[in-house]
Design a protein around this motif. Sequence first.
Motif, PDB file in Angstrom:
ATOM      1  N   ALA A  88       0.832  -1.199   0.000  1.00 25.17           N
ATOM      2  CA  ALA A  88       0.000   0.000   0.000  1.00 25.17           C
ATOM      3  C   ALA A  88       0.871   1.254   0.000  1.00 25.17           C
ATOM      4  O   ALA A  88       0.564   2.242  -0.695  1.00 25.17           O
ATOM      5  N   PHE A  89       1.945   1.234   0.770  1.00 20.96           N
ATOM      6  CA  PHE A  89       2.888   2.357   0.816  1.00 20.96           C
ATOM      7  C   PHE A  89       3.470   2.613  -0.573  1.00 20.96           C
ATOM      8  O   PHE A  89       3.512   3.757  -1.041  1.00 20.96           O
ATOM      9  N   LEU A  90       3.917   1.559  -1.241  1.00 21.49           N
ATOM     10  CA  LEU A  90       4.550   1.707  -2.553  1.00 21.49           C
ATOM     11  C   LEU A  90       3.554   2.217  -3.593  1.00 21.49           C
ATOM     12  O   LEU A  90       3.886   3.082  -4.412  1.00 21.49           O
ATOM     13  N   HIS A  91       2.340   1.694  -3.566  1.00 21.05           N
ATOM     14  CA  HIS A  91       1.305   2.178  -4.496  1.00 21.05           C
ATOM     15  C   HIS A  91       1.070   3.671  -4.287  1.00 21.05           C
ATOM     16  O   HIS A  91       0.980   4.436  -5.253  1.00 21.05           O
ATOM     17  N   ALA A  92       0.963   4.081  -3.023  1.00 17.78           N
ATOM     18  CA  ALA A  92       0.702   5.488  -2.718  1.00 17.78           C
ATOM     19  C   ALA A  92       1.869   6.368  -3.145  1.00 17.78           C
ATOM     20  O   ALA A  92       1.669   7.461  -3.683  1.00 17.78           O
ATOM     21  N   TYR A  93       3.088   5.900  -2.910  1.00 13.07           N
ATOM     22  CA  TYR A  93       4.269   6.706  -3.242  1.00 13.07           C
ATOM     23  C   TYR A  93       4.369   6.907  -4.751  1.00 13.07           C
ATOM     24  O   TYR A  93       4.575   8.031  -5.222  1.00 13.07           O
ATOM     25  N   VAL A  94       4.241   5.824  -5.511  1.00 13.41           N
ATOM     26  CA  VAL A  94       4.361   5.930  -6.974  1.00 13.41           C
ATOM     27  C   VAL A  94       3.241   6.802  -7.531  1.00 13.41           C
ATOM     28  O   VAL A  94       3.460   7.613  -8.437  1.00 13.41           O
ATOM     29  N   ALA A  95       2.032   6.651  -6.990  1.00 12.90           N
ATOM     30  CA  ALA A  95       0.912   7.478  -7.451  1.00 12.90           C
ATOM     31  C   ALA A  95       1.183   8.961  -7.180  1.00 12.90           C
ATOM     32  O   ALA A  95       0.934   9.813  -8.035  1.00 12.90           O
ATOM     33  N   PHE A  96       1.708   9.267  -5.996  1.00 11.95           N
ATOM     34  CA  PHE A  96       2.037  10.654  -5.671  1.00 11.95           C
ATOM     35  C   PHE A  96       3.089  11.195  -6.632  1.00 11.95           C
ATOM     36  O   PHE A  96       2.955  12.318  -7.143  1.00 11.95           O
ATOM     37  N   ALA A  97       4.139  10.424  -6.894  1.00 11.91           N
ATOM     38  CA  ALA A  97       5.219  10.877  -7.781  1.00 11.91           C
ATOM     39  C   ALA A  97       4.703  11.160  -9.182  1.00 11.91           C
ATOM     40  O   ALA A  97       5.184  12.086  -9.846  1.00 11.91           O
ATOM     41  N   ARG A  98       3.728  10.401  -9.644  1.00 14.50           N
ATOM     42  CA  ARG A  98       3.213  10.582 -11.000  1.00 14.50           C
ATOM     43  C   ARG A  98       2.152  11.675 -11.086  1.00 14.50           C
ATOM     44  O   ARG A  98       2.063  12.371 -12.091  1.00 14.50           O
ATOM     45  N   GLN A  99       1.367  11.808 -10.038  1.00 15.23           N
ATOM     46  CA  GLN A  99       0.282  12.786 -10.068  1.00 15.23           C
ATOM     47  C   GLN A  99       0.737  14.178  -9.650  1.00 15.23           C
ATOM     48  O   GLN A  99       0.144  15.175 -10.057  1.00 15.23           O
ATOM     49  N   GLN A 100       1.785  14.249  -8.824  1.00 12.28           N
ATOM     50  CA  GLN A 100       2.303  15.542  -8.368  1.00 12.28           C
ATOM     51  C   GLN A 100       3.826  15.579  -8.578  1.00 12.28           C
ATOM     52  O   GLN A 100       4.592  15.617  -7.619  1.00 12.28           O
ATOM     53  N   PRO A 101       4.256  15.561  -9.838  1.00  5.38           N
ATOM     54  CA  PRO A 101       5.692  15.441 -10.129  1.00  5.38           C
ATOM     55  C   PRO A 101       6.543  16.599  -9.621  1.00  5.38           C
ATOM     56  O   PRO A 101       7.685  16.378  -9.209  1.00  5.38           O
ATOM     57  N   LEU A 102       6.022  17.812  -9.636  1.00  8.02           N
ATOM     58  CA  LEU A 102       6.817  18.939  -9.143  1.00  8.02           C
ATOM     59  C   LEU A 102       7.030  18.828  -7.637  1.00  8.02           C
ATOM     60  O   LEU A 102       8.142  19.038  -7.139  1.00  8.02           O
ATOM     61  N   GLU A 103       5.961  18.492  -6.930  1.00 11.76           N
ATOM     62  CA  GLU A 103       6.075  18.335  -5.476  1.00 11.76           C
ATOM     63  C   GLU A 103       7.053  17.214  -5.135  1.00 11.76           C
ATOM     64  O   GLU A 103       7.898  17.363  -4.245  1.00 11.76           O
ATOM     65  N   HIS A 104       6.935  16.108  -5.846  1.00  8.35           N
ATOM     66  CA  HIS A 104       7.839  14.984  -5.603  1.00  8.35           C
ATOM     67  C   HIS A 104       9.277  15.360  -5.930  1.00  8.35           C
ATOM     68  O   HIS A 104      10.206  15.041  -5.185  1.00  8.35           O
ATOM     69  N   SER A 105       9.479  16.052  -7.027  1.00 10.85           N
ATOM     70  CA  SER A 105      10.828  16.442  -7.431  1.00 10.85           C
ATOM     71  C   SER A 105      11.459  17.385  -6.406  1.00 10.85           C
ATOM     72  O   SER A 105      12.652  17.276  -6.087  1.00 10.85           O
ATOM     73  N   PHE A 106      10.661  18.293  -5.852  1.00 11.85           N
ATOM     74  CA  PHE A 106      11.199  19.215  -4.851  1.00 11.85           C
ATOM     75  C   PHE A 106      11.577  18.473  -3.570  1.00 11.85           C
ATOM     76  O   PHE A 106      12.575  18.803  -2.916  1.00 11.85           O
ATOM     77  N   LEU A 107      10.808  17.460  -3.210  1.00 14.05           N
ATOM     78  CA  LEU A 107      11.164  16.645  -2.041  1.00 14.05           C
ATOM     79  C   LEU A 107      12.485  15.927  -2.265  1.00 14.05           C
ATOM     80  O   LEU A 107      13.329  15.833  -1.353  1.00 14.05           O
TER      81      LEU A 107
END
Length: 230
Positions: A88-107
Amino acid sequence: MGRRGPKPAKHVAIAKAALALFVEKGVKGTTTRAIAKFARTTEASLYRHYPGKDALARHVLNQCVHALEMEIECSQMAGGSPRARLRAFLHAYVAFARQQPLEHSFLQQAHASNLFARLGEKPRARRVLSTLLAEGQAIGDFMAVDPRWLAAFIAGGLGRVCQASWRRGPSAPYQLTPEAWCVVVERMVTSPPAGHLGGTAAVYAGAALKQDLEPVLVVNGAVENGRSNS
């Protein structure tokens, strides 16, 4: 022509502009003048909402951290075994990275540049991962490696690959489904094979990652004749 909708609040527009420029140029390489211009406002207006660039960067980083943590927390609400919660953690993380790429990239940038420490932010997502890994180790599901190290290893590697996929676009070699990543990481953290000597967990993890990832890349046309097409 009439307006298509209300304009975002000025402080929201400034934060969005800052995020885009921080990802492109880094916090150090971005000026308040550039942010104000990108947000179609003035520096004076920017300073009315934020005391300075560091305060703005802290606000943007806090928003990114909160967005990821909300996704992770929601993924863990169903409970279940450590293995199920890891998926569940991995699904959520990958979904976040794809749906909010700028936010993920800044992290990712914040981790690489020690921005968290400088701005006083303390992300909790890796602690969630560390806790569930420790629980899995306690029942013998996952290999006995310091869960904090293992969580950093998984989150760091997954984060860099997700960011590379976004920057390279749809043809990136690591555009795997969340389920494919679950298979890769699950195999990587399970107990090492019989006869494996302690102290070389990183070597084993890397070998497991390569063993499980390469066939998926071949299927996706990312590897040809033993070489990456990236």
